[in-house]
Design an enzyme around this catalytic site. Structure first.
Site, PDB file in Angstrom:
ATOM      1  N   LYS A 107     -11.224   7.565  11.404  1.00 44.23           N
ATOM      2  CA  LYS A 107     -12.448   8.576  11.553  1.00 44.23           C
ATOM      3  C   LYS A 107     -12.039  10.009  11.290  1.00 44.23           C
ATOM      4  CE  LYS A 107     -14.722   5.110  14.297  1.00 44.23           C
ATOM      5  NZ  LYS A 107     -15.692   4.835  15.387  1.00 44.23           N
ATOM      6  N   GLU A 167     -20.044  -4.759  12.874  1.00 46.57           N
ATOM      7  CA  GLU A 167     -19.887  -3.783  13.977  1.00 46.57           C
ATOM      8  C   GLU A 167     -21.272  -3.395  14.695  1.00 46.57           C
ATOM      9  OE1 GLU A 167     -15.889  -1.441  12.950  1.00 46.57           O
ATOM     10  OE2 GLU A 167     -17.619  -0.281  12.149  1.00 46.57           O
ATOM     11  N   HIS A 190     -20.601   2.398   7.115  1.00 47.70           N
ATOM     12  CA  HIS A 190     -20.270   2.563   8.384  1.00 47.70           C
ATOM     13  C   HIS A 190     -21.253   3.166   9.201  1.00 47.70           C
ATOM     14  CE1 HIS A 190     -18.344   3.774  12.307  1.00 47.70           C
ATOM     15  NE2 HIS A 190     -17.284   2.903  12.090  1.00 47.70           N
ATOM     16  N   GLY A 206     -16.875   2.583  20.007  1.00 50.61           N
ATOM     17  CA  GLY A 206     -16.329   3.568  20.686  1.00 50.61           C
ATOM     18  C   GLY A 206     -16.925   3.598  22.260  1.00 50.61           C
ATOM     19  N   ASN A 260      -9.393   2.348  11.237  1.00 53.36           N
ATOM     20  CA  ASN A 260     -10.317   3.403  10.885  1.00 53.36           C
ATOM     21  C   ASN A 260     -10.117   4.679  11.771  1.00 53.36           C
ATOM     22  OD1 ASN A 260     -12.323   4.961   9.987  1.00 53.36           O
ATOM     23  ND2 ASN A 260     -13.925   3.868  10.932  1.00 53.36           N
ATOM     24  N   GLU A 301     -21.711   5.366  11.578  1.00 55.66           N
ATOM     25  CA  GLU A 301     -21.832   6.923  11.690  1.00 55.66           C
ATOM     26  C   GLU A 301     -21.847   7.341  10.543  1.00 55.66           C
ATOM     27  OE1 GLU A 301     -17.669   6.759  12.974  1.00 55.66           O
ATOM     28  OE2 GLU A 301     -18.278   5.796  14.990  1.00 55.66           O
ATOM     29  N   GLY A 304     -11.224   1.145  15.546  1.00 58.59           N
ATOM     30  CA  GLY A 304     -11.308   2.583  15.598  1.00 58.59           C
ATOM     31  C   GLY A 304     -10.355   3.258  16.502  1.00 58.59           C
ATOM     32  N   GLY A 305     -10.838   3.509  17.575  1.00 59.21           N
ATOM     33  CA  GLY A 305     -10.041   4.208  18.517  1.00 59.21           C
ATOM     34  C   GLY A 305      -8.688   3.624  18.748  1.00 59.21           C
TER      35      GLY A 305
END
Ligand code: PGA
Length: 244
Positions: free
Chosen positions: A13, A164, A95, A170, A11, A97, A227-228
């Site tokens: 983002k 998650e 998600h 993050g 992901n 976010e 993610g990251g």
């Protein structure tokens, strides 16, 4: 024994420019014939450029969000059918976010998941508790409530859940394998329908090469939403190789 194909999804983002197209070749050179499935969800601006090169490496393309509507006067929104048209297989919905940053409720997430299915795509429906909910002993209750209200009303031939925990996204903190396995078991047990043994449940939240193996070894963890670490082809390839 259930046959669930591992899925590792990246992901991105709000990261990635046209210059990052070389990520695909770098990543592909580092992975050794994954036995599971790999998906990349770049920002919408890169979907078109990524579609063909990803397909040539048998990597699935995914969107990060979509409108619950099929079409119409919704300035700035992207429909699930548009994501299908451009070559997506998956769409992330719900998600944290989006839930926290854009006020998305589980009822809206459900409508988005239904729109994804109607477009012939597979939703990756995210659920996860905040730290305060975990500390209050309400993590399972919170996640199962989100799940109950986010799942498509009519069921689906194929959908993916991503657990998650918000406090792990993050932050460099991950749920321990036992904590994660416990939640995944609860999600699977609560999933309606008799085919819950086929449901793929991904873990997400600071998945890195150094913690992926222990998480992926858990019997009810069927992959990861990364993610990251997915922005770095080396780290993402390492995670994919660990999953094979
Ligand atoms: P992270 O993000 O791996 O950077 O924690 C995961 C996610 O939000 O899907």
């Amino acid at each position: 024994m259930a046959q669930r194909r591992v899925l590792i999804a990246g992901n991105w983002k709000m990261h990635g420019m046209k210059a990052d197209l070389d990520w695909i070749a770098k990543f592909a050179a580092l992975v050794s014939a994954p036995s599971g499935e790999v998906a990349v969800c770049p920002p919408v601006t890169l979907l078109d450029a990524f579609a063909a090169p990803l397909a040539s490496h048998a990597i699935a393309l995914g969107g990060q969000d979509c409108s619950p509507e099929a079409s119409g006067a919704f300035t700035g929104d992207i429909s699930a059918a548009m994501l299908a048209d451009i070559g997506c297989t998956y769409v992330i919905v719900g998600h944290s976010e989006r839930r926290d940053g854009h006020g998305e409720t589980s009822a809206l997430v459900r409508r988005k998941a239904e729109a994804v299915i109607a477009a012939g795509l597979v939703p990756i429906i995210c659920v996860g508790e905040h730290l305060a909910e975990r500390e209050a002993g309400r993590a399972v209750e919170t996640v199962l409530d989100q799940l109950a209200h986010s799942l498509p009303e009519a069921g689906a031939a194929d959908l993916v859940i991503a657990y998650e925990p918000v406090w792990a996204i993050g932050t460099g903190r991950t749920a321990g394998p036992e904590e994660a396995q416990q939640m995944h078991t609860a999600i699977r047990a609560a999933f309606p329908g008799s085919d819950r043994h086929l449901l793929r449940i991904l873990y997400g939240g600071s998945v890195k090469p150094d913690n992926a193996a222990s998480l992926l070894a858990c019997p009810d963890i069927d992959g990861a939403l990364v993610g990251g670490a997915s922005l770095d082809p080396h780290q993402f390839a390492e995670i994919v190789n660990l999953a094979s």
